[in-house]
Design a protein around this motif. Structure first.
Motif, short mmCIF file in Angstrom:
data_model
loop_
_atom_site.label_atom_id
_atom_site.label_comp_id
_atom_site.label_asym_id
_atom_site.label_seq_id
_atom_site.Cartn_x
_atom_site.Cartn_y
_atom_site.Cartn_z
N GLU A 123 1.05 -5.18 6.16
CA GLU A 123 1.14 -4.55 4.85
C GLU A 123 2.54 -3.96 4.67
O GLU A 123 3.14 -3.47 5.62
CB GLU A 123 0.10 -3.44 4.70
CG GLU A 123 -1.30 -3.91 4.45
CD GLU A 123 -2.20 -2.76 4.00
OE1 GLU A 123 -3.19 -3.05 3.31
OE2 GLU A 123 -1.90 -1.60 4.32
N TRP A 124 3.00 -4.03 3.44
CA TRP A 124 4.31 -3.47 3.11
C TRP A 124 4.09 -2.06 2.54
O TRP A 124 3.38 -1.88 1.56
CB TRP A 124 5.04 -4.36 2.12
CG TRP A 124 5.45 -5.66 2.73
CD1 TRP A 124 4.68 -6.78 2.88
CD2 TRP A 124 6.73 -5.98 3.29
NE1 TRP A 124 5.39 -7.77 3.50
CE2 TRP A 124 6.66 -7.33 3.76
CE3 TRP A 124 7.93 -5.29 3.45
CZ2 TRP A 124 7.74 -7.96 4.37
CZ3 TRP A 124 9.01 -5.92 4.04
CH2 TRP A 124 8.90 -7.24 4.50
N VAL A 125 4.71 -1.08 3.19
CA VAL A 125 4.53 0.33 2.82
C VAL A 125 5.89 0.95 2.55
O VAL A 125 6.91 0.51 3.08
CB VAL A 125 3.81 1.11 3.94
CG1 VAL A 125 2.44 0.50 4.23
CG2 VAL A 125 4.65 1.14 5.22
N ARG A 164 9.11 2.94 2.93
CA ARG A 164 9.78 3.44 4.13
C ARG A 164 10.12 4.92 3.95
O ARG A 164 10.74 5.31 2.95
CB ARG A 164 11.04 2.63 4.43
CG ARG A 164 11.65 3.00 5.78
CD ARG A 164 12.70 2.01 6.23
NE ARG A 164 13.84 1.97 5.32
CZ ARG A 164 14.96 1.28 5.61
NH1 ARG A 164 15.03 0.57 6.72
NH2 ARG A 164 15.95 1.28 4.75
N LYS A 165 9.73 5.71 4.90
CA LYS A 165 9.95 7.16 4.83
C LYS A 165 11.44 7.47 4.80
O LYS A 165 12.23 6.90 5.55
CB LYS A 165 9.29 7.84 6.02
CG LYS A 165 7.76 7.78 6.00
CD LYS A 165 7.16 8.51 7.18
CE LYS A 165 5.64 8.46 7.13
NZ LYS A 165 5.02 9.14 8.31
N PHE A 168 10.15 -1.05 0.67
CA PHE A 168 8.97 -1.27 1.52
C PHE A 168 9.36 -1.96 2.82
O PHE A 168 10.24 -2.84 2.84
CB PHE A 168 7.95 -2.16 0.80
CG PHE A 168 7.39 -1.56 -0.46
CD1 PHE A 168 6.20 -0.82 -0.43
CD2 PHE A 168 8.01 -1.74 -1.69
CE1 PHE A 168 5.67 -0.27 -1.59
CE2 PHE A 168 7.48 -1.20 -2.85
CZ PHE A 168 6.31 -0.46 -2.80
N VAL A 169 8.66 -1.58 3.89
CA VAL A 169 8.81 -2.24 5.18
C VAL A 169 7.43 -2.71 5.65
O VAL A 169 6.40 -2.16 5.26
CB VAL A 169 9.43 -1.30 6.23
CG1 VAL A 169 10.91 -1.06 5.92
CG2 VAL A 169 8.69 0.03 6.30
N ASN A 170 7.43 -3.74 6.49
CA ASN A 170 6.19 -4.35 6.95
C ASN A 170 5.62 -3.56 8.13
O ASN A 170 6.29 -3.39 9.14
CB ASN A 170 6.45 -5.80 7.37
CG ASN A 170 5.18 -6.59 7.52
OD1 ASN A 170 4.17 -6.10 8.01
ND2 ASN A 170 5.21 -7.84 7.10
N ARG A 171 4.41 -3.10 7.95
CA ARG A 171 3.70 -2.38 9.00
C ARG A 171 2.32 -3.02 9.19
O ARG A 171 1.42 -2.81 8.38
CB ARG A 171 3.55 -0.89 8.65
CG ARG A 171 4.87 -0.14 8.51
CD ARG A 171 5.53 0.07 9.87
NE ARG A 171 6.74 0.90 9.76
CZ ARG A 171 7.97 0.41 9.69
NH1 ARG A 171 8.15 -0.92 9.68
NH2 ARG A 171 9.02 1.21 9.61
N GLY A 172 2.21 -3.86 10.20
CA GLY A 172 0.92 -4.48 10.49
C GLY A 172 0.43 -5.42 9.42
O GLY A 172 -0.78 -5.55 9.20
N SER A 182 0.85 -1.19 0.00
CA SER A 182 0.00 0.00 0.00
C SER A 182 0.89 1.24 0.00
O SER A 182 2.11 1.15 0.12
CB SER A 182 -0.93 0.01 1.22
OG SER A 182 -0.19 0.07 2.43
N GLU A 219 15.79 -3.32 10.26
CA GLU A 219 14.55 -3.94 9.79
C GLU A 219 14.70 -4.50 8.39
O GLU A 219 15.62 -4.16 7.64
CB GLU A 219 13.39 -2.94 9.84
CG GLU A 219 13.57 -1.69 9.03
CD GLU A 219 12.47 -0.67 9.29
OE1 GLU A 219 11.41 -1.05 9.82
OE2 GLU A 219 12.68 0.51 8.97
#
Length: 314
Positions: A79-81, A83-84, A73-77, A34, A53
């Protein structure tokens, strides 16, 4: 070091027949992305550690376009989003390796073809740095060549897998050459790399996607083999083989999955429905491996396979 056996070249059809008789993959799973404004994410890498990470690099693009960007992308809950703070590269089909303690990231850069109007050319571009945030451009490969891959060998030298097309390489064959260091990777060296003769028939093609240095010094190659059918639809299969970097000996290709092993989903175009593009493998301690792949040029999935490199380490 284990002796490698190379038999007569086998077609996609031959390899699929062999594959049907072996233990099959299991637990297919779609990887949820996402934060990219509804664009597709496919032809991903396997997760790799950057800092504290795990990160996946993925090709992000509109369904009707070839102009893509590589996000991290990193895994947040679950979902892979994105990374800022990480850079975004205007590349296709990312890949990574580590050489002498540094991250080497690559991808395919497209550009207007210098001779054919309204057509695109392409080349492989490499970046290097201690972390993603510190990546700097390292070098570029020859125009018209995708599927260039690097690996650090046991003695610290660098192995290069190439994939020329045209007069040398036809529709796409794999070559291999060694150089002393990253600084010795050049267009001339890449163009002169000998081909691994007898891996593909002239009507089919393939390439290396990820190279694993095995415990005995052999190279375990994750790649793809591909063909057209009578209606010009493409068929891509994840495959593996092993190579001895000291002697140049290599093994037969073996398919490790098919599109039908994965979950159903969208395709970028109808002729790409049967495409599985190997992204990377994570080897597990229980004799299995997780294969990360781009599916039908529209999404990414993961599936668990028997570790395809164990047989080369025995």
């Amino acid at each position: 070091m284990k002796e490698l056996v190379k038999n007569e070249v086998k077609t996609c059809r031959d390899l699929v027949k062999e594959y049907i008789g072996v233990p099959q993959p299991e637990a297919p799973e779609k990887i949820q992305f996402s934060g990219v404004e509804g664009r597709d994410v496919y032809n991903i890498t396997a997760p790799f550690k950057d800092g504290e990470e795990y990160v996946i690099a993925g090709r992000v693009e509109e369904r009707d376009s070839e102009h893509s960007e590589v996000y991290f992308f990193v895994n947040r809950g679950g979902e892979w989003v994105p990374r800022k703070g990480d850079p975004v590269f205007k590349l296709q089909d990312p890949f990574f390796t580590r050489i002498r303690g540094e991250l080497v990231l690559g991808g395919v850069e497209i550009f207007p073809h210098p001779e054919i109007e309204s057509a695109l050319g392409w080349r492989t571009v490499f970046y290097k740095g201690k972390t993603i945030s510190k990546l700097k451009k390292l070098t570029v490969g020859p125009d018209g060549m995708k599927d260039l891959r690097l690996v650090e060998l046991m003695d610290g030298s660098v192995g290069i897998m190439t994939r020329p097309q045209g007069e040398k390489g036809g529709r796409g064959e794999i070559g291999f050459v060694k150089v002393p260091s990253l600084e010795d990777v050049s267009i001339e060296v890449i163009n002169d790399a000998p081909l691994l003769e007898g891996q593909f028939i002239k009507e089919e093609w393939g390439g290396a996607n990820e190279i694993h240095l095995l415990s005995n010094g052999l190279l375990g190659v994750l790649g793809h083999i591909a063909c057209f059918d009578e209606e010009e639809n493409r068929h891509y299969y994840p495959m593996v083989f092993a190579l001895n970097p000291d002697t140049g000996d290599f093994s037969d290709i073996r398919i490790i999955a098919r599109r039908s092993d994965f979950l159903e989903g969208d395709a970028k175009r109808p002729d790409l429905a049967d495409v599985v593009f190997s992204g990377g493998i994570v080897r597990n301690e229980n004799g299995t491996a997780d294969l990360y792949a781009g599916i039908s040029d529209a999404e990414a999935q993961r599936i668990t396979v028997p570790d395809p490199f164990l047989t080369f380490e025995k």
